[in-house]
Design an enzyme around this catalytic site. Sequence first.
Site, PDB file in Angstrom:
ATOM      1  N   ASP A  22       0.893  -1.400   0.026  1.00 27.44           N
ATOM      2  CA  ASP A  22      -0.027  -0.148  -0.130  1.00 27.44           C
ATOM      3  C   ASP A  22       1.050   1.279  -0.006  1.00 27.44           C
ATOM      4  O   ASP A  22       0.645   2.330   0.625  1.00 27.44           O
ATOM      5  CB  ASP A  22      -1.054   0.163   1.274  1.00 27.44           C
ATOM      6  CG  ASP A  22      -2.072  -1.113   1.168  1.00 27.44           C
ATOM      7  OD1 ASP A  22      -2.272  -1.546   0.109  1.00 27.44           O
ATOM      8  OD2 ASP A  22      -2.610  -1.240   2.087  1.00 27.44           O
TER       9      ASP A  22
ATOM     10  N   ASP B 106      -7.711  -4.893  10.564  1.00 25.68           N
ATOM     11  CA  ASP B 106      -7.318  -3.817   9.615  1.00 25.68           C
ATOM     12  C   ASP B 106      -7.200  -2.669  10.306  1.00 25.68           C
ATOM     13  O   ASP B 106      -6.603  -1.536   9.876  1.00 25.68           O
ATOM     14  CB  ASP B 106      -8.345  -3.990   8.312  1.00 25.68           C
ATOM     15  CG  ASP B 106      -8.190  -5.114   7.444  1.00 25.68           C
ATOM     16  OD1 ASP B 106      -7.247  -5.792   7.560  1.00 25.68           O
ATOM     17  OD2 ASP B 106      -9.312  -5.617   7.108  1.00 25.68           O
TER      18      ASP B 106
END
Length: 579
Positions: A293, A517
Amino acid sequence: MSRSRTAMLAALALVAGASGTALAVVPGDVGLAAAPCTVDYKVQNDWGSGFTANVTVTNNSAAKSAWSVKWSYAGNQRITNGWNAKVTQSGAAVTAANESYNGSLATGGSVSFGFQGTYSGSNAVPAAFTLDGVTCNVDGGPTDPGPTDPGPTDPGPTDPGTGRVDNPYAGAKVYVNPEWSAKAAAEPGGSRVSNQPTGVWLDRIAAINGVNGGMGLRAHLDEALRQKGSGELVVQLVVYNLPGRDCAALASNGELGPTEIDKYKTQYIDPIAAILADSKYRGLRIVTTVEIDSLPNLVTNVSGRPTATPNCDVMKANGNYQKGVGYALNKLGDVPNVYNYIDAGHHGWLGWDDNFGASADMFKSAATAEGATVADVHGFIVNTANYSALKENNFKITDTVNGTSVRQSKWVDWNRYTDELSYAQAMRDKLVSIGFDSRLGMLIDTSRNGWGGTQRPAGPGATTSVDTYVNGGRYDRRIHLGNWCNQAGAGLGERPKAAPEAGIDAYVWMKPPGESDGASKEIPNNEGKGFDRMCDPTYTGNARNGNSMSGSLPDAPLSGQWFSAQFQQLMQNAYPPLS
């Protein structure tokens, strides 16, 4: 980094005979011209009654706009399905012809396809191949003095410069993290998956030596040596601590500020590289997933894009994402038993025309920064810690409903890809086309993309409209492709597996299932992790998810911490189902 002797044979094809006629290569006589084509046939998986194989053909003669490869089996092998080629069989004779999208085969160019088959008795490699009726030289065959076919558990040719194998996962066990395994086993029903291999996340400097009494890097590697025994074993590490990490999110922000590139190098990457270089661990195959990411944010979330964030503009301007990734690739790539895989997002992020090619170029810019070269990159990983379906079988990107393309549906929204497998294979082809190794391998994180359970569609949706067709048939049940945090309804995906499809080194569980997450409400902490509204089930969204509900589960802890309710959901909705 040379990863196949086929490339050497192709180079020999440039040597012409005195009459101008191409001659077959004679072992030991490099003065003769190579055959007009070479074929590399590899059995990738073999379970005694069936197998998968990958075939790469290199054209050393005139460029072609269409091609056909033929061979015959000595045994009773029967091909049941193929990919990237139209594969047919009559008796022992097999023909593999190009698809509409890969008919072009330049001089010196290569194309790969794969297939699955059944057999009983022997599964010998075919003795001869032809390309458009012309006999090819077979890598490992009777005209090649190299090694014979290694069989289903062999990882393929070894790079003579580094000793790396073509696919580190082939023929190897994969490390089971005892800390994750214990948490999984402690859950009701968790013993069904607690022996699965998962990634070890080095998400801060302290993780190198162990956090709060937990295992550090050396402890994991020592345990890996114990698990290895006399065979081969892969250890999966996630290198994840860039300055200004995750500039477009908050839940996974890190400990280093945007300008702390020197600290990243000297206090994070250098110590990791030093440990991995210890000769004690030379017998392990160490896979590093480098900075998830990060690089795609510099394409999609900067000024001029509707999802721009000021933090990503800062990171694009200072270049520390590229510098950090390049430095990590360079230092870790110097360790001969390390296999670097760069994170390449997922189809719901980079599958659009505006993002796809620009991201590939961004990956190359990082792979050639700070002393790194493309030879330091063994492959790429997609869908890391994400939920995108592996394969959407109920609709194709080329389908139309009442004259309207699937690409125009609200779910697909003009994306070029419907799932992770098609995206990974296409991204691989794009990366090879801009200079990465032709033997590049891809990983797909399938830890949370199964989407099984009672909500899994059994077939296509109604053809009332393109939206009813896509929404009724899609496995991925998220509200929007941009949703990424603790998604409600998700399930465990395909179990980790080596060489499952053409161009794919492995399906992996790089994100350990059951690890959150991000927190669904603000939780003070000393890990640099903020509160991201995308983890709040009451959040109504933003431009990155089409102003949709977040779809996240309630009562989630900080990112990386154990989330029992999510783990139970993942097991309940697993696809393939758990027994």
